[in-house]
Design a protein around this motif. Structure first.
Motif, short mmCIF file in Angstrom:
data_model
loop_
_atom_site.label_atom_id
_atom_site.label_comp_id
_atom_site.label_asym_id
_atom_site.label_seq_id
_atom_site.Cartn_x
_atom_site.Cartn_y
_atom_site.Cartn_z
N ASP A 1 0.90 -1.27 -0.28
CA ASP A 1 -0.22 0.04 0.05
C ASP A 1 1.07 1.24 -0.22
N LYS A 2 2.25 1.47 0.90
CA LYS A 2 2.70 2.20 0.78
C LYS A 2 3.31 2.54 -0.42
N ILE A 3 3.42 1.74 -0.70
CA ILE A 3 4.59 1.85 -2.27
C ILE A 3 3.72 2.24 -3.98
N TRP A 4 2.72 1.77 -3.86
CA TRP A 4 1.81 2.39 -4.59
C TRP A 4 0.85 3.58 -4.02
N ASP A 5 0.54 3.74 -3.00
CA ASP A 5 -0.42 4.75 -2.62
C ASP A 5 0.77 6.19 -3.11
N ALA A 6 2.27 5.84 -3.17
CA ALA A 6 3.02 7.04 -3.60
C ALA A 6 3.11 7.08 -4.99
N HIS A 7 2.58 6.09 -5.58
CA HIS A 7 2.69 6.64 -7.29
C HIS A 7 1.73 6.94 -8.12
N ILE A 8 0.88 6.79 -7.22
CA ILE A 8 -0.75 7.09 -7.84
C ILE A 8 -0.58 8.76 -8.59
N VAL A 9 -1.09 8.77 -9.73
CA VAL A 9 -1.10 9.89 -10.85
C VAL A 9 -2.43 10.27 -10.39
N THR A 10 -3.45 9.22 -11.35
CA THR A 10 -4.90 9.55 -11.06
C THR A 10 -5.86 8.93 -11.12
N GLU A 11 -6.67 8.21 -10.46
CA GLU A 11 -7.60 7.29 -10.23
C GLU A 11 -9.00 7.27 -10.93
N VAL A 12 -9.47 6.27 -11.69
CA VAL A 12 -10.28 6.43 -12.55
C VAL A 12 -11.47 6.20 -11.55
N GLN A 13 -12.59 6.16 -11.25
CA GLN A 13 -13.80 5.78 -10.40
C GLN A 13 -14.58 4.47 -10.78
N ASP A 14 -14.31 3.72 -10.87
CA ASP A 14 -14.83 2.38 -10.41
C ASP A 14 -14.15 1.85 -12.08
N GLY A 15 -12.40 2.37 -11.96
CA GLY A 15 -11.99 1.97 -13.23
C GLY A 15 -10.63 1.88 -12.39
N PRO A 16 -9.60 1.84 -13.45
CA PRO A 16 -7.47 1.84 -12.63
C PRO A 16 -7.37 2.86 -12.66
N THR A 17 -6.05 2.19 -11.81
CA THR A 17 -5.76 3.10 -11.51
C THR A 17 -4.80 4.23 -12.18
N GLN A 18 -4.12 4.98 -12.57
CA GLN A 18 -2.73 5.71 -13.36
C GLN A 18 -1.74 5.27 -12.74
N LEU A 19 -0.94 4.68 -12.49
CA LEU A 19 0.11 3.94 -11.88
C LEU A 19 1.69 5.43 -12.37
N TYR A 20 2.57 5.72 -11.35
CA TYR A 20 3.58 6.44 -12.29
C TYR A 20 4.96 5.01 -12.23
N ILE A 21 5.84 4.99 -12.79
CA ILE A 21 6.81 4.06 -13.20
C ILE A 21 8.27 4.62 -12.70
N ASP A 22 9.00 4.15 -12.16
CA ASP A 22 10.02 4.68 -11.59
C ASP A 22 11.18 4.30 -12.77
N ARG A 23 10.85 2.33 -12.94
CA ARG A 23 11.76 2.72 -13.68
C ARG A 23 11.06 1.01 -14.90
N MET A 24 11.44 0.61 -16.41
CA MET A 24 10.89 -0.17 -17.01
C MET A 24 12.43 -0.65 -17.54
N TYR A 25 12.25 -2.29 -17.42
CA TYR A 25 12.91 -2.61 -18.03
C TYR A 25 12.92 -3.46 -19.45
N CYS A 26 13.54 -3.78 -21.01
CA CYS A 26 13.54 -3.98 -22.34
C CYS A 26 13.97 -5.22 -23.06
N HIS A 27 13.86 -6.46 -22.71
CA HIS A 27 14.12 -6.78 -24.00
C HIS A 27 13.20 -7.59 -25.33
#
Length: 458
Positions: free
Chosen positions: A7-33
């Protein structure tokens, strides 16, 4: 309000929340292969978009690269095309990139933690289900689909539904020759491959806290095999000691500031999880699998239980029978490596076991470091000499025999004792038969030529 670590990490990264929908979550790092990123980069190109924050994207090929003769062109045209496409995309879009042969190349889930790219409190994603590995740092890490990879490249955010929370505690002291891989296979054997579906798991308890950082990475790596969205372990002194001084970890005053924050990343005492499960470490034996999913596991001395499958069953595929004991069963291949067990601790365990012994003549062994950094450390510690004297050779880093996407394929009908994470039908090659196990069981099988309890050598 009391909160779990999740909860602590998720809540610290919320950008917006869609009512009855998903959360827009900020991502600190993405890895790609190279496997799940081509369409994402192509989507950006088609829409005329740039990568929003290229410094927070790290790319490297790992799935398709050969583990011999990496200085040469890749022979397989499909693999070569995927690796070349990643090379083109990474250079064009200006992201961090470690190509084949680069000192920082390797399996992306090994390279990230060992370089201090994966840090406590972060949100991390990759188009790969074993992204849960990085949760061992005390982070929120999970796999995403290719369309979501494109979303993160373009916005550094992703839409996600908030999962439920589960705590799995393993209390007590682990027995001889029992480690992180055994804990993971034991948990999955008890709750099943769907037992954690819809949950983000926090691992806790005495046995988990006693694990090294490498062991914690192994445990979190296998979270997806129980259906979990991801797995995590609260950061502590083991985490901080592991990270201190690594290339991309904070330094100086920034280290002290980050450390003060990281120490707050733990579940509050009165926080409530949606589900709690507790196991006793003393009940865990060295584990092996006998079927075609990671949940079909048992102690190495146990007999195969009844599967209840009437049609063509996993046991038929494996050539086993209900009630059969596998101890002493001849095997053909041994694979040490993958994002599950390709770290220096795994090679130390394997080398220490085979020291003074010889590889069985009937066994083909693939020992594949998870990164060039692991390879360098193997040689610095003299483990390569121990392994060579015992009849083994070290291959070049890559995903290798974890999956049949490169040259390291197990032939049909052959048994492979593998330290990887999946034993699906054909996972290591068409018709191959995979037995998942720890590095110690793999080492014991490699020198005896059959499934052997490593405790017999104590």
């Amino acid at each position: 309000m009391s909160k779990t670590l999740f909860d602590k990490i998720w809540d610290a990264h919320i950008v917006t929340e869609v009512q009855d929908g998903p959360t827009q979550l900020y991502i600190d790092r993405m890895y790609c292969h190279e496997v799940t990123s081509p369409q994402a980069f192509a989507g950006l190109r088609a829409r005329g978009l740039k990568v929003f924050r290229p410094r927070q994207i790290t790319c490297m090929p790992d799935h398709n690269i050969p583990t011999l003769h990496q200085e040469q062109s890749i022979a397989d045209p499909v693999s070569r095309n995927q690796v070349d496409t990643l090379d083109k995309n990474a250079r064009e879009f200006g992201v961090n990139y470690y190509p084949m042969g680069h000192p920082k190349n390797g399996i992306i889930h090994v390279v990230g933690p060992e370089n201090g790219l994966s840090l406590p409190g972060m949100t991390m994603v990759c188009g790969d289900s074993h992204t849960s590995t990085h949760g061992a740092m005390g982070a929120l890490a999970f796999g995403i689909g290719t369309s979501e990879v494109e979303m993160v490249l373009a916005t550094q955010c992703v839409f996600q539904s908030r999962p439920q929370t589960m705590r799995i505690s393993v209390n007590g002291k682990l027995g001889k020759c029992v480690g992180a891989k055994d804990i993971a296979l034991y948990i999955i054997s008890k709750i099943g491959t769907g037992g954690a579906t819809g949950y983000f798991v926090e691992y806790a308890g005495d046995a988990v806290k006693s694990l090294s950082m490498e062991g914690r990475l192994t445990l979190c790596n296998l979270s997806i095999e129980s259906g979990a969205r991801g797995g995590m372990i609260a950061p502590d002194e083991t985490t901080f000691e592991y990270l201190k001084g690594r290339e991309f970890a904070p330094k100086g005053e920034e280290w002290e500031r980050k450390l003060a924050y990281w120490r707050t990343l733990k579940t509050d005492n009165d926080a409530v999880f949606d589900k709690e499960i507790t196991f006793h470490a003393e009940d865990i034996e060295p584990m092996i699998t006998y079927g075609t999913n990671p949940g079909m596991g048992m102690g190495i001395n146990d007999a195969i239980p009844a599967t209840g499958t009437k049609i063509f069953s996993p046991l038929q595929y494996m050539g086993f029978q209900e009630g059969e004991k596998l101890l002493g069963k001849p095997i053909d291949y041994v694979f040490l490596g993958s994002c599950t067990n390709g770290r220096i601790e795994d090679f130390r365990a394997f080398a220490n076991f085979v020291k003074g012994k010889k590889k069985a003549a009937n066994v083909i062994a693939w020992l594949v470091p998870g990164s060039w950094a692991v390879d360098k450390q193997i040689r610095a510690e003299g483990l390569d000499k121990i392994l060579t004297e015992a009849g083994f050779e070290i291959r070049q880093p890559g995903c290798s025999a974890c999956l049949a996407m490169n040259d390291d394929k197990v032939p049909a009908g052959k048994y492979a004792v593998s330290t990887s994470n999946r034993n699906f039908e054909g996972r290591q090659g068409p018709g191959s038969r995979t037995i998942l196990a720890s590095p110690l069981i793999a080492a014991a099988a490699a020198v005896t030529g059959c499934l052997t309890d490593p405790r017999d050598f104590l």
